[in-house]
Scaffold this motif. Structure first.
Motif, PDB file in Angstrom:
ATOM      1  N   ASP A 224      -4.078   9.034  -2.153  1.00 34.87           N
ATOM      2  CA  ASP A 224      -3.637   7.860  -1.390  1.00 34.87           C
ATOM      3  C   ASP A 224      -2.666   8.213  -0.274  1.00 34.87           C
ATOM      4  O   ASP A 224      -2.410   7.403   0.608  1.00 34.87           O
ATOM      5  CB  ASP A 224      -2.955   6.848  -2.315  1.00 34.87           C
ATOM      6  CG  ASP A 224      -1.622   7.371  -2.842  1.00 34.87           C
ATOM      7  OD1 ASP A 224      -1.592   8.516  -3.346  1.00 34.87           O
ATOM      8  OD2 ASP A 224      -0.614   6.656  -2.740  1.00 34.87           O
ATOM      9  N   ASN A 225      -2.129   9.424  -0.282  1.00 35.88           N
ATOM     10  CA  ASN A 225      -1.042   9.784   0.633  1.00 35.88           C
ATOM     11  C   ASN A 225      -1.592  10.303   1.964  1.00 35.88           C
ATOM     12  O   ASN A 225      -1.468  11.477   2.311  1.00 35.88           O
ATOM     13  CB  ASN A 225      -0.116  10.800  -0.035  1.00 35.88           C
ATOM     14  CG  ASN A 225       1.234  10.853   0.624  1.00 35.88           C
ATOM     15  OD1 ASN A 225       1.414  10.366   1.743  1.00 35.88           O
ATOM     16  ND2 ASN A 225       2.185  11.455  -0.062  1.00 35.88           N
ATOM     17  N   LEU A 226      -2.185   9.385   2.712  1.00 32.99           N
ATOM     18  CA  LEU A 226      -2.828   9.749   3.978  1.00 32.99           C
ATOM     19  C   LEU A 226      -1.835  10.277   5.001  1.00 32.99           C
ATOM     20  O   LEU A 226      -2.153  11.185   5.776  1.00 32.99           O
ATOM     21  CB  LEU A 226      -3.583   8.547   4.534  1.00 32.99           C
ATOM     22  CG  LEU A 226      -4.631   7.933   3.590  1.00 32.99           C
ATOM     23  CD1 LEU A 226      -5.285   6.729   4.230  1.00 32.99           C
ATOM     24  CD2 LEU A 226      -5.645   8.962   3.161  1.00 32.99           C
TER      25      LEU A 226
ATOM     26  N   GLU B 208      -0.723   2.868 -10.620  1.00 33.19           N
ATOM     27  CA  GLU B 208      -2.187   2.903 -10.548  1.00 33.19           C
ATOM     28  C   GLU B 208      -2.670   2.831  -9.099  1.00 33.19           C
ATOM     29  O   GLU B 208      -3.703   3.396  -8.763  1.00 33.19           O
ATOM     30  CB  GLU B 208      -2.794   1.731 -11.333  1.00 33.19           C
ATOM     31  CG  GLU B 208      -2.550   1.791 -12.822  1.00 33.19           C
ATOM     32  CD  GLU B 208      -3.451   2.790 -13.527  1.00 33.19           C
ATOM     33  OE1 GLU B 208      -4.541   3.084 -13.017  1.00 33.19           O
ATOM     34  OE2 GLU B 208      -3.041   3.280 -14.593  1.00 33.19           O
ATOM     35  N   VAL B 209      -1.932   2.087  -8.268  1.00 35.43           N
ATOM     36  CA  VAL B 209      -2.314   1.887  -6.871  1.00 35.43           C
ATOM     37  C   VAL B 209      -1.170   2.373  -5.996  1.00 35.43           C
ATOM     38  O   VAL B 209      -0.010   2.106  -6.270  1.00 35.43           O
ATOM     39  CB  VAL B 209      -2.622   0.397  -6.587  1.00 35.43           C
ATOM     40  CG1 VAL B 209      -2.956   0.172  -5.128  1.00 35.43           C
ATOM     41  CG2 VAL B 209      -3.772  -0.082  -7.484  1.00 35.43           C
ATOM     42  N   GLY B 210      -1.533   3.083  -4.941  1.00 33.08           N
ATOM     43  CA  GLY B 210      -0.514   3.669  -4.090  1.00 33.08           C
ATOM     44  C   GLY B 210      -0.513   3.105  -2.686  1.00 33.08           C
ATOM     45  O   GLY B 210      -0.796   1.921  -2.477  1.00 33.08           O
ATOM     46  N   LEU B 211      -0.241   3.971  -1.748  1.00 38.28           N
ATOM     47  CA  LEU B 211      -0.118   3.581  -0.356  1.00 38.28           C
ATOM     48  C   LEU B 211      -1.399   2.938   0.154  1.00 38.28           C
ATOM     49  O   LEU B 211      -2.498   3.352  -0.210  1.00 38.28           O
ATOM     50  CB  LEU B 211       0.231   4.809   0.482  1.00 38.28           C
ATOM     51  CG  LEU B 211       1.535   5.518   0.088  1.00 38.28           C
ATOM     52  CD1 LEU B 211       1.658   6.844   0.816  1.00 38.28           C
ATOM     53  CD2 LEU B 211       2.723   4.633   0.366  1.00 38.28           C
ATOM     54  N   ASP B 212      -1.243   1.931   0.977  1.00 39.91           N
ATOM     55  CA  ASP B 212      -2.372   1.227   1.597  1.00 39.91           C
ATOM     56  C   ASP B 212      -3.333   0.615   0.583  1.00 39.91           C
ATOM     57  O   ASP B 212      -4.508   0.412   0.877  1.00 39.91           O
ATOM     58  CB  ASP B 212      -3.138   2.150   2.557  1.00 39.91           C
ATOM     59  CG  ASP B 212      -2.270   2.651   3.700  1.00 39.91           C
ATOM     60  OD1 ASP B 212      -1.518   1.834   4.273  1.00 39.91           O
ATOM     61  OD2 ASP B 212      -2.322   3.854   4.011  1.00 39.91           O
ATOM     62  N   GLY B 213      -2.853   0.360  -0.646  1.00 35.56           N
ATOM     63  CA  GLY B 213      -3.698  -0.258  -1.659  1.00 35.56           C
ATOM     64  C   GLY B 213      -4.766   0.661  -2.231  1.00 35.56           C
ATOM     65  O   GLY B 213      -5.722   0.211  -2.853  1.00 35.56           O
ATOM     66  N   ILE B 214      -4.625   1.965  -2.034  1.00 37.24           N
ATOM     67  CA  ILE B 214      -5.609   2.939  -2.506  1.00 37.24           C
ATOM     68  C   ILE B 214      -5.301   3.315  -3.956  1.00 37.24           C
ATOM     69  O   ILE B 214      -4.174   3.710  -4.263  1.00 37.24           O
ATOM     70  CB  ILE B 214      -5.596   4.203  -1.616  1.00 37.24           C
ATOM     71  CG1 ILE B 214      -5.961   3.835  -0.171  1.00 37.24           C
ATOM     72  CG2 ILE B 214      -6.536   5.268  -2.167  1.00 37.24           C
ATOM     73  CD1 ILE B 214      -5.770   4.965   0.818  1.00 37.24           C
TER      74      ILE B 214
END
Length: 140
Positions: A77-79, A112-118
């Motif tokens: 999730d860490n784009l 369970e859910v990280g950055l940008d809802g990913i």
């Protein structure tokens, strides 16, 4: 957490970045033989070169200890981190599918859910080869 290992970052070596006399970031790392894991990288001043300076300092410390590879783990999730590390010369070398489930079993606070809802599911491994310093024996 990285590759199923919980790190006590207070016991690891690290570097601090200062801007105008104020703390602007910190990185911690772990050297194991010819490899150095960048365990944490935190910058409080985006776009000011703090992250780059910290990576450079860790790479230099690792080289001085004989490391030939600097590597790290981030999550899928860490784009923002992926963008930064790839621009800094790191290469994506492995995707550890569903590895976060194992880490979450050890550290239930991982969301369970990280950055940008990913959904956070996978660990991504990136590496940066560390050529020896120019003055090292055998360096070209």
């Amino acid at each position: 957490m990285s590759r199923g290992v919980a790190h006590d970052t207070t016991a690891l070596p690290g570097v601090i970045a200062l801007l105008d006399g104020e703390r602007a970031g910190v990185a911690t790392y772990r050297i194991d033989g010819r490899e150095c894991e960048l365990v944490t990288l935190d910058s409080v001043r985006g776009g000011a070169g703090v992250g780059t300076a910290l990576v450079d300092a860790v790479a230099e410390a690792a080289r001085a200890e004989g490391a030939e590879r600097l590597w790290l783990i981030t999550t899928n999730d860490n784009l923002r981190a992926l963008r930064f590390y790839q621009r800094s010369g790191f290469d994506l070398v492995a995707v550890h599918r569903d590895a976060v489930a194992h880490s979450r079993a050890l550290k239930p606070s991982i969301p369970e859910v990280g950055l940008d809802g990913i959904p956070i599911r996978h660990e991504l491994e990136l590496e940066l080869p560390l050529p020896p310093p120019p003055d090292a024996p055998g360096a070209g």
